[in-house]
Design an enzyme around this catalytic site. Sequence first.
Site, PDB file in Angstrom:
ATOM      1  N   ARG A 188       5.357   2.911  -4.280  1.00  0.00           N
ATOM      2  CA  ARG A 188       5.272   1.839  -3.288  1.00  0.00           C
ATOM      3  C   ARG A 188       4.921   0.526  -3.984  1.00  0.00           C
ATOM      4  NH1 ARG A 188       1.488   1.954   2.125  1.00  0.00           N
ATOM      5  NH2 ARG A 188      -0.228   2.185   0.617  1.00  0.00           N
ATOM      6  N   ASP A 474      -8.480   2.367   2.244  1.00  0.00           N
ATOM      7  CA  ASP A 474      -7.721   1.391   1.459  1.00  0.00           C
ATOM      8  C   ASP A 474      -7.749   0.065   2.202  1.00  0.00           C
ATOM      9  OD1 ASP A 474      -5.806   1.499   3.464  1.00  0.00           O
ATOM     10  OD2 ASP A 474      -4.232   2.371   2.215  1.00  0.00           O
TER      11      ASP A 474
END
Length: 573
Positions: A188, A474
């Site tokens: 990603r 996150d």
Amino acid sequence: MAMSMGYYGDTAMKKIAGGGSVAGGYDVPEGVDIRGRFDQQFAKILTKDALMFVAELHREFRNHVKYAMECRKEAKMRYNGGGLPGFDPATKIIRDGDWMCAEVPPAVADRRVEITGPVERKMIINALNSGAKVFMADFEDALSPTWENLMKGQVNLKDAVNGTISFEDKARNRVYKLNDEIAKLFVRPRGWHLPESHIFIDGEPAIGCLVDFGLYFHHNHAAFRKTQGQGYGPFFYLPKMENSREARIWNNVFERAEKMAGIEKGSIRATVLIETLPAVFQMDEILYELRDHSVGLNCGRWDYIFSYVKTFQAHPDRLLPDRVLVGMGQHFMRSYSDLLIRTCHRRGVHAMGGMAAQIPIRDDPAANEAALELVKKDKLREVRAGHDGTWAAHPGLIPAIMDVFTANMNNSLNLIETMKREDAANLTEDDLLQIPRGVRTMEGLRLNTRVGIQYLAAWLTGTGSVPLYNLMEDAATAEISRVQNWQWLKYRVELDGDGVGVRVSPELFGKVVEEEMARIEREVGREKFKKGMYKEACKIFSRQCTAPVLDDFLTLNAYNHIVIHHPRGSSKL
């Protein structure tokens, strides 16, 4: 000596034969300036050919990206003026059409459980060995984008694709290596909005995601297609898109990369995270733009909640309850998941479920068992709804989640053909925008503040994936914390859920920040608190929560604090 990002004096480049230059010890093509620290390992990634590839992508697509970012601003103005996102009448023909995406490559037909994590060396080995079907290696929300993290991440991925990656843990006297059977690797890159300020191209910071994608693709496409992709690949996850025009840029990047590498069109495959509220109304259009390169969509549910608040920042009638109450049981969240499944399966690609962020609670077996039961319940809901697979943040969750999916998939690799979810065709804009129900509490305000400050403190010191209160957090969690605090402050909301009955004000927030900082110090210990960046994080987080205008992204605002420019020839930290 390292200099801050405002320093430019000693980065003048020395010209060399062949039209290139030497910048900070790196051999660079014309127009490219590297301002990050020189390292021999990094130089193997930042080769002249690789940088030329990145520069060509940047030059070809920068104006498209700038236009897409301007379109985001226009949409925000519309929403701030009272408008609501919705389905675009101009693209109804695409939503109603009977087109299909390219067939899913055999290498990734089975995606029952995927594990995610930053591009750190030990993490990559453990994730690839975890028993998951896919590992998503993250340059985005699970990574603090320091120069060291980004470049070491590229080195690590190259070694992983080549099968040579190893890690010696001297403290544990253990060497980590890859097993014979490993997960499929997806990568990603960062979102379109983030710059890479350690690399300048034609005098401006490079587009962060094109650096991540370009360096990884250039070095690994050939080996990946042989060892992992069975003739396809590399594979990617694409974050933070708001509109199909942004998907079209990615599709054009993929086609340009395939052409440059001399591989077949449609080799590169990507799953798009539907993690912004505007994108849920564009799912068909996003798949259509990427139809030769798509392997589905994913419910990026934490960022989706963040986006709901951000989209409706000027709508006092759409205030969220405590973030712990905004789960998949909320009608707007369930509608989003159901429509995603229907859209993907109608177009022949995977519909991936959301993240299980729990981490094992080693010192409390009863609490650990209760947490695991919640995970299994959530995953059972996903597979029964028709999701083809799901995410886990920790290897310890994988066996339990795998069992749930395997037991409910009738020996199929996926549910693309068997769970069409035509009932979801009736979902409306109102379903997708329904205001979440629930209360707001002082504990909700405190948790937002405590988590936001601790996450940002870790991020500023180079850690983007942070265990907090038995969850792996996150950037998405910190974003929810920040924007919810901002919204509650802006509209002086009443905390109606715990009998307190007070309204959120700057004075109350200041008191909460002070008390939560004292709690953080008690929890982490005085020594760690003093050495860490908790005070700096507190200033940034508090400033963002009380700002008159909501910043689009916490990480974009904080990025300048982690950019370090080095003079030419400097290799020391």
